[in-house]
Scaffold this active site. Structure first.
Site, PDB file in Angstrom:
ATOM      1  N   GLY A  10       0.837  -1.192  -0.069  1.00  0.00           N
ATOM      2  CA  GLY A  10       0.170  -0.061   0.082  1.00  0.00           C
ATOM      3  C   GLY A  10       0.847   1.332   0.098  1.00  0.00           C
ATOM      4  N   ARG A  71       1.090  -5.188  -4.981  1.00  0.00           N
ATOM      5  CA  ARG A  71       1.286  -6.290  -4.229  1.00  0.00           C
ATOM      6  C   ARG A  71       1.665  -7.659  -4.723  1.00  0.00           C
ATOM      7  NH1 ARG A  71      -0.581  -4.129   0.982  1.00  0.00           N
ATOM      8  NH2 ARG A  71      -2.130  -2.649   0.707  1.00  0.00           N
ATOM      9  N   ASP A 102       5.922  -5.089   5.945  1.00  0.00           N
ATOM     10  CA  ASP A 102       5.943  -6.318   6.115  1.00  0.00           C
ATOM     11  C   ASP A 102       6.359  -7.204   4.754  1.00  0.00           C
ATOM     12  OD1 ASP A 102       6.611  -8.574   8.156  1.00  0.00           O
ATOM     13  OD2 ASP A 102       4.720  -9.353   7.198  1.00  0.00           O
ATOM     14  N   THR A 124       4.528   2.162   6.124  1.00  0.00           N
ATOM     15  CA  THR A 124       2.828   1.840   5.881  1.00  0.00           C
ATOM     16  C   THR A 124       2.107   2.723   7.069  1.00  0.00           C
ATOM     17  OG1 THR A 124       1.434   0.259   6.860  1.00  0.00           O
ATOM     18  CG2 THR A 124       3.504  -0.164   7.562  1.00  0.00           C
ATOM     19  N   ASP A 126      -0.136   1.806   8.721  1.00  0.00           N
ATOM     20  CA  ASP A 126      -0.341   1.013   9.876  1.00  0.00           C
ATOM     21  C   ASP A 126       0.502   1.149  11.014  1.00  0.00           C
ATOM     22  OD1 ASP A 126      -2.474   0.316   8.111  1.00  0.00           O
ATOM     23  OD2 ASP A 126      -2.075  -2.085   7.938  1.00  0.00           O
ATOM     24  N   ASP A 128       2.921  -0.782  12.071  1.00  0.00           N
ATOM     25  CA  ASP A 128       2.808  -2.112  12.808  1.00  0.00           C
ATOM     26  C   ASP A 128       4.370  -2.955  12.323  1.00  0.00           C
ATOM     27  OD1 ASP A 128       2.476  -2.578  10.046  1.00  0.00           O
ATOM     28  OD2 ASP A 128       0.553  -3.746  10.280  1.00  0.00           O
ATOM     29  N   ARG A 170      -4.897  -3.006   9.909  1.00  0.00           N
ATOM     30  CA  ARG A 170      -5.506  -4.273   9.773  1.00  0.00           C
ATOM     31  C   ARG A 170      -5.328  -5.330  11.098  1.00  0.00           C
ATOM     32  NH1 ARG A 170      -1.841  -5.587   4.894  1.00  0.00           N
ATOM     33  NH2 ARG A 170      -3.302  -5.349   3.284  1.00  0.00           N
TER      34      ARG A 170
HETATM   35  O1  F6P Z   1      -1.325  -1.872   4.678  1.00  0.00           O
HETATM   36  C1  F6P Z   1      -1.775  -0.783   4.528  1.00  0.00           C
HETATM   37  C2  F6P Z   1      -3.115  -0.640   4.344  1.00  0.00           C
HETATM   38  O2  F6P Z   1      -3.666   0.544   3.802  1.00  0.00           O
HETATM   39  C3  F6P Z   1      -4.036  -1.331   5.445  1.00  0.00           C
HETATM   40  O3  F6P Z   1      -4.442  -0.405   6.287  1.00  0.00           O
HETATM   41  C4  F6P Z   1      -5.414  -1.614   4.517  1.00  0.00           C
HETATM   42  O4  F6P Z   1      -6.078  -2.609   5.331  1.00  0.00           O
HETATM   43  C5  F6P Z   1      -4.762  -1.922   3.130  1.00  0.00           C
HETATM   44  O5  F6P Z   1      -3.622  -1.385   3.081  1.00  0.00           O
HETATM   45  C6  F6P Z   1      -5.882  -1.845   2.235  1.00  0.00           C
HETATM   46  O6  F6P Z   1      -5.282  -2.434   0.892  1.00  0.00           O
HETATM   47  P1  F6P Z   1      -5.711  -1.941  -0.503  1.00  0.00           P
HETATM   48  O7  F6P Z   1      -5.227  -0.775  -1.004  1.00  0.00           O
HETATM   49  O8  F6P Z   1      -5.047  -3.133  -1.459  1.00  0.00           O
HETATM   50  O9  F6P Z   1      -7.043  -1.908  -0.671  1.00  0.00           O
END
Ligand code: F6P
Length: 340
Positions: A10, A71, A102, A124, A126, A128, A170
């Site tokens: 992301g 991804r 990660d 990220t 997140d 995390d 998440r």
């Molecule tokens: O990993 C970062 C994040 O923004 C999470 O908080 C979220 O669940 C996910 O990516 C969303 O991913 P995508 O952009 O693939 O919908």
């Protein structure tokens, strides 16, 4: 050296500031930076270009990543690892800098066993990633969540409503907690501990009993009630095994309205949280991370990730930074509890 760079997973504000720092510090050291497009996908497909000083001009304040992201997991694709190795050889890459969470940095770590020399930059919203106090993009996203909650207060007050704000994150509640505290949310629900919906209703009732006529509930997308599981949007799983979360806010809002009778609405902040310009904090962090990453390449400190601990920019082994989630410590959650 010829230093490759990619952004994976992301995106978040701050990626461009990190790319800019790598290119500029690289030029200072006499290196050439090669930008791979769309994360590991671009490496596999050999899609890259050399980045000049001019290529990274005026990108400091632009959100997203100029290189694109994906991804893609080369370990899940037939011949993926061999393709990565061949492409890095074709582009004569001596060292690779990977900007991501990660998943992205995890691939870099696994590729070390295939002779690929990489340095990770934690990125990220997140926040995390173990080993670093902050990951790139988190502070910018906190500011977006705070701004959104600031705005929601006024409409919630005008209509005497409860507003439930669903926030990304998440498995860790950093963004919900920091966004919720800075925006003055009245209840904050994080994935670390299953929440009791009756307790949330009780908090809102108590507020009404002292004359308040509106409330804001911040809920992380990964939060789950004691009686249930994380809410997912579909059964779909990505190349790194992640479910698409979303919908817990709607559930919380429905239960609050049903149990309390207070009119309740839901706002899903979604990808807004990953858009726009980076905050000053993230631009500085990205710049420091970028400089450090190039210096680590020069010093052959590979299979490691740059990190910030306190005010210091340092590094940790990639092996320690991947595979686990850095959760919010209970004392931070406890602080927020006193502010209800
Ligand atoms: O990993 C970062 C994040 O923004 C999470 O908080 C979220 O669940 C996910 O990516 C969303 O991913 P995508 O952009 O693939 O919908």
């Amino acid at each position: 050296m010829r230093i490759g760079i990619l952004t994976g997973g992301g995106d978040s504000p701050g990626c461009n500031a990190a790319i800019r720092a790598v290119v500029r510090r690289g030029i200072y050291g006499g290196h050439v930076t090669v930008g791979f497009e769309d994360g590991w996908l671009g490496v596999m497909e050999g899609r890259a270009r050399e980045l000049s000083h001019n290529d990274v001009s005026r990108i400091l304040f632009i959100g997203g990543t100029m290189l694109g992201t994906s991804r893609t997991n080369p370990f899940k694709i037939d011949g993926g690892v061999e393709k990565c190795a061949a492409s890095l050889k074709d582009w004569r890459i001596d060292a690779l800098i990977t900007i991501g969470g990660d998943d992205t940095n995890g691939v870099a770590h696994r590729l070390a066993q295939h002779g690929i020399k990489a340095v990770g930059i934690p990125q990220t919203i997140d926040n995390d990633i173990p080993g670093t106090d902050y990951s790139l993009g988190f502070d910018s996203a906190v500011n977006i969540v705070m701004g959104a909650i600031d705005r929601l207060h006024t409409t919630a007050e005008s209509h005497h409503r409860v507003l439930v704000v669903e926030i990304m994150g998440r498995d860790a509640g950093w963004l919900a907690l920091f966004g919720g505290i800075s925006g003055g949310a009245d209840a904050i629900l994080t994935p670390e501990t299953k929440f009791d919906i009756d307790r949330v209703v009780e908090i809102i009732r108590k507020r009404h009993s002292i004359g308040k006529r509106s409330s804001i509930v911040a809920v992380a997308e990964g939060a789950a009630p004691i009686e249930g599981m994380q809410v997912t949007q579909s059964a779909e799983i990505d190349a790194f095994g992640h479910k698409r979360l979303g919908g817990v806010g709607e559930w919380v809002a429905g239960e609050i309205q049903k149990r309390s009778g207070f009119e309740t609405r839901t706002v899903i902040l979604g990808h807004l949280q990953r858009g726009g310009s980076a905050s000053a904090f993230d631009r500085i962090l990205a710049s420091r991370f970028g400089v450090k990453a190039v210096e680590m390449c020069e010093a052959s400190e590979f299979d490691r990730m740059v990190a910030i601990q306190g005010m210091n920019i340092t590094s940790v082994p990639l092996a320690e930074a991947i595979g686990t989630t850095r959760l919010v410590p209970p004392d931070l959650v406890r602080d927020a509890d006193f502010l209800k």
